[in-house]
Design an enzyme around this catalytic site. Sequence first.
Site, PDB file in Angstrom:
ATOM      1  N   GLY A 278      39.057  50.945  40.079  1.00  0.00           N
ATOM      2  CA  GLY A 278      37.708  51.175  39.591  1.00  0.00           C
ATOM      3  C   GLY A 278      37.395  52.577  39.113  1.00  0.00           C
ATOM      4  O   GLY A 278      36.272  52.822  38.660  1.00  0.00           O
ATOM      5  N   GLU A 320      44.251  51.152  43.825  1.00  0.00           N
ATOM      6  CA  GLU A 320      44.766  50.304  42.731  1.00  0.00           C
ATOM      7  C   GLU A 320      44.117  50.615  41.389  1.00  0.00           C
ATOM      8  O   GLU A 320      43.459  49.747  40.810  1.00  0.00           O
ATOM      9  CB  GLU A 320      44.460  48.840  43.025  1.00  0.00           C
ATOM     10  CG  GLU A 320      45.012  48.314  44.290  1.00  0.00           C
ATOM     11  CD  GLU A 320      44.452  46.935  44.618  1.00  0.00           C
ATOM     12  OE1 GLU A 320      45.088  46.248  45.398  1.00  0.00           O
ATOM     13  OE2 GLU A 320      43.381  46.566  44.093  1.00  0.00           O
ATOM     14  N   PRO A 321      44.274  51.800  40.866  1.00  0.00           N
ATOM     15  CA  PRO A 321      43.636  52.083  39.580  1.00  0.00           C
ATOM     16  C   PRO A 321      44.389  51.441  38.413  1.00  0.00           C
ATOM     17  O   PRO A 321      45.622  51.411  38.396  1.00  0.00           O
ATOM     18  CB  PRO A 321      43.711  53.610  39.485  1.00  0.00           C
ATOM     19  CG  PRO A 321      44.855  53.983  40.362  1.00  0.00           C
ATOM     20  CD  PRO A 321      45.041  52.918  41.386  1.00  0.00           C
ATOM     21  N   GLY A 322      43.649  50.940  37.458  1.00  0.00           N
ATOM     22  CA  GLY A 322      44.256  50.420  36.231  1.00  0.00           C
ATOM     23  C   GLY A 322      43.800  51.269  35.062  1.00  0.00           C
ATOM     24  O   GLY A 322      44.553  52.022  34.450  1.00  0.00           O
ATOM     25  N   ARG A 360      35.781  44.048  24.325  1.00  0.00           N
ATOM     26  CA  ARG A 360      34.931  44.723  25.314  1.00  0.00           C
ATOM     27  C   ARG A 360      33.528  45.029  24.789  1.00  0.00           C
ATOM     28  O   ARG A 360      32.576  45.070  25.543  1.00  0.00           O
ATOM     29  CB  ARG A 360      35.604  46.010  25.808  1.00  0.00           C
ATOM     30  CG  ARG A 360      36.934  45.756  26.527  1.00  0.00           C
ATOM     31  CD  ARG A 360      37.437  46.989  27.271  1.00  0.00           C
ATOM     32  NE  ARG A 360      36.607  47.323  28.393  1.00  0.00           N
ATOM     33  CZ  ARG A 360      35.733  48.311  28.433  1.00  0.00           C
ATOM     34  NH1 ARG A 360      35.586  49.092  27.370  1.00  0.00           N
ATOM     35  NH2 ARG A 360      35.001  48.538  29.505  1.00  0.00           N
ATOM     36  N   CYS A 391      34.596  35.797  12.718  1.00  0.00           N
ATOM     37  CA  CYS A 391      33.393  35.071  12.302  1.00  0.00           C
ATOM     38  C   CYS A 391      32.377  35.032  13.424  1.00  0.00           C
ATOM     39  O   CYS A 391      32.130  33.980  14.024  1.00  0.00           O
ATOM     40  CB  CYS A 391      33.772  33.667  11.868  1.00  0.00           C
ATOM     41  SG  CYS A 391      34.905  33.694  10.495  1.00  0.00           S
ATOM     42  N   TYR A 420      42.318  47.264  29.018  1.00  0.00           N
ATOM     43  CA  TYR A 420      41.585  46.011  28.809  1.00  0.00           C
ATOM     44  C   TYR A 420      41.311  45.709  27.333  1.00  0.00           C
ATOM     45  O   TYR A 420      40.246  45.223  26.979  1.00  0.00           O
ATOM     46  CB  TYR A 420      40.273  46.023  29.614  1.00  0.00           C
ATOM     47  CG  TYR A 420      40.501  46.210  31.099  1.00  0.00           C
ATOM     48  CD1 TYR A 420      41.078  45.199  31.859  1.00  0.00           C
ATOM     49  CD2 TYR A 420      40.182  47.414  31.732  1.00  0.00           C
ATOM     50  CE1 TYR A 420      41.317  45.372  33.212  1.00  0.00           C
ATOM     51  CE2 TYR A 420      40.419  47.595  33.089  1.00  0.00           C
ATOM     52  CZ  TYR A 420      40.980  46.574  33.826  1.00  0.00           C
ATOM     53  OH  TYR A 420      41.221  46.740  35.162  1.00  0.00           O
TER      54      TYR A 420
HETATM   55  N1  LLP Z   1      42.085  45.941  41.842  1.00  0.00           N
HETATM   56  C1  LLP Z   1      41.401  44.800  41.722  1.00  0.00           C
HETATM   57  C2  LLP Z   1      41.401  43.845  42.818  1.00  0.00           C
HETATM   58  C3  LLP Z   1      40.685  44.530  40.546  1.00  0.00           C
HETATM   59  O1  LLP Z   1      40.001  43.406  40.437  1.00  0.00           O
HETATM   60  C4  LLP Z   1      40.709  45.476  39.486  1.00  0.00           C
HETATM   61  C5  LLP Z   1      39.998  45.218  38.251  1.00  0.00           C
HETATM   62  C6  LLP Z   1      41.456  46.652  39.659  1.00  0.00           C
HETATM   63  C7  LLP Z   1      42.128  46.851  40.851  1.00  0.00           C
HETATM   64  C8  LLP Z   1      41.563  47.697  38.600  1.00  0.00           C
HETATM   65  O2  LLP Z   1      40.330  48.220  38.241  1.00  0.00           O
HETATM   66  P1  LLP Z   1      40.244  49.482  37.269  1.00  0.00           P
HETATM   67  O3  LLP Z   1      40.844  50.673  37.996  1.00  0.00           O
HETATM   68  O4  LLP Z   1      41.044  49.169  36.048  1.00  0.00           O
HETATM   69  O5  LLP Z   1      38.806  49.634  36.977  1.00  0.00           O
HETATM   70  N2  LLP Z   1      37.745  43.740  31.826  1.00  0.00           N
HETATM   71  C9  LLP Z   1      36.869  44.732  32.399  1.00  0.00           C
HETATM   72  C10 LLP Z   1      37.412  45.280  33.678  1.00  0.00           C
HETATM   73  C11 LLP Z   1      37.681  44.219  34.704  1.00  0.00           C
HETATM   74  C12 LLP Z   1      38.275  44.793  35.944  1.00  0.00           C
HETATM   75  C13 LLP Z   1      38.689  43.717  36.852  1.00  0.00           C
HETATM   76  N3  LLP Z   1      39.316  44.161  38.030  1.00  0.00           N
HETATM   77  C14 LLP Z   1      36.668  45.843  31.366  1.00  0.00           C
HETATM   78  O6  LLP Z   1      37.217  45.742  30.287  1.00  0.00           O
HETATM   79  O7  LLP Z   1      35.948  46.797  31.617  1.00  0.00           O
END
Ligand code: LLP
Length: 476
Positions: A278, A320-322, A360, A391, A420
Amino acid sequence: MRQVVFAHFLTRLPGDAIIEFDICGEDGRAVYHNDSITINSRGHLVFGGCDTVELARTYKTPLYVMDEVAIRRAARHLRSALEDVYPDAEVIYASKAFCTVAMCRLVDEEGLSLDVSSGGELYTALVAGFPPEKIYFHGNNKSPEEIEMGLKAGIGRFMVDNLFELELINQLAGRLKKKADIILRITPGVEAHTHDYIRTGQIDSKFGIGITGGQAQRAVEKALAMDNVELRGFHCHIGSQIQEIEPYVLSAGIMMDFISDVRESTGFTASELDLGGGIGIRYVESDARMDLPSLFAAISKTIADKAERHGIPLPRLLIEPGRYIVGEAGITLYTVGAVKDIPGVRTYVAVDGGMADNPRVALYRAQYEAVVANKANLRPTAVVSIAGKACESGDMLIWDIELPRVEPGDIIAVLSTGAYTYSMASNYNRFPRPACVFVSEGEAYCVVERETYEDIIAKDRLPGAIGQARPSAAAL
Ligand code: LLP
């Protein structure tokens, strides 16, 4: 020598506050928005050392471009900032943000673990040769096939979302004569949104098991009584694109209280605490970058204080950062087609991609900055809106952005698109999905090829009577 050039557009670039210009000989090197971006003497946007106009020419558009150096930098920064204050810690990359075989390799090279949330992401990781014991399997409705796939591969942890899944994993592990290491996903009652967070007493989420009402407690008891699962600890994830420290501190405290309650009632001491992902990034100027050292210092202080107060050992801390790892490391290049001026209303600049490669904006009203890559040194002259080619009226990339005069054939770079976008891309309107190129200090290499029209129809079939109707059907 350090001096300011291109002063005329200096104040108009996104991210004024961090603009710096370096002059190296005749080459005006501008650094802005983030460290991956500069401008060369041709006035072209340079990303990861590569001229983006050349990239567009070589690989065509739309094109995802990811700076490998920036990905590694973010991964290292996360690891070192966390380990500095909490030595028994692990960074797990949430592959849902951007998952390809090359990316999984890179994550492994950087010593991170991997969060997968589907059979497809797990398969990608295994094909990449990612060490299975460092894989954490998420998802709120894993199928029996996906669970078996994980068990057979010997993945590190199943992140158990609900009681149904707990039973299923126990059953399937028993059948395969394995013991599954699990972490229970708990809903702590904290929900964070950008610039905002709320604490909810009543928990309404499709994810996780609620603490209030005693469900989580019962799930722990169940897990402890099972033969084929080994409970390791607890997980929570409170949201995405979070730009404040407070919600993390709050959830860390709640989770530590929960660990203590569970220990008192069952004697089980969790050895792992996963606080999810997050961490927010910078999309537009108003987005604050999260200060990682402060974030991790605050979290680790909360955990240490609570551990002392409750008399429990410090758990291993997982995050768990993405988005943080790939978001700012990516841009998307588009070619401008039609430019439609509706006098007194708006100018639409249509590009050759849009919601199919980046949904997004349509989904979340996400905001982005953009640069005309072949005119990166020109001053803005007008406010325009960048439209996609699908479209749908909602297929917009940016509403109201100041750009230099835009003409058909110009290359537009949308910034901070590494997370994403590719992972959420679709074939809407049967658009082939774009290629993805990694760049690193001036070198470019393709990590995902552009889809072709053949790819688009590869799984189409003409069964029965429909198949007989046209001779050309035989081709399928
Ligand atoms: N761990 C869990 C359990 C999650 O559900 C998520 C994201 C992450 C880690 C990684 O979160 P991050 O660090 O990337 O914020 N599609 C949306 C974001 C959905 C995130 C879902 N879960 C967007 O484009 O903003």
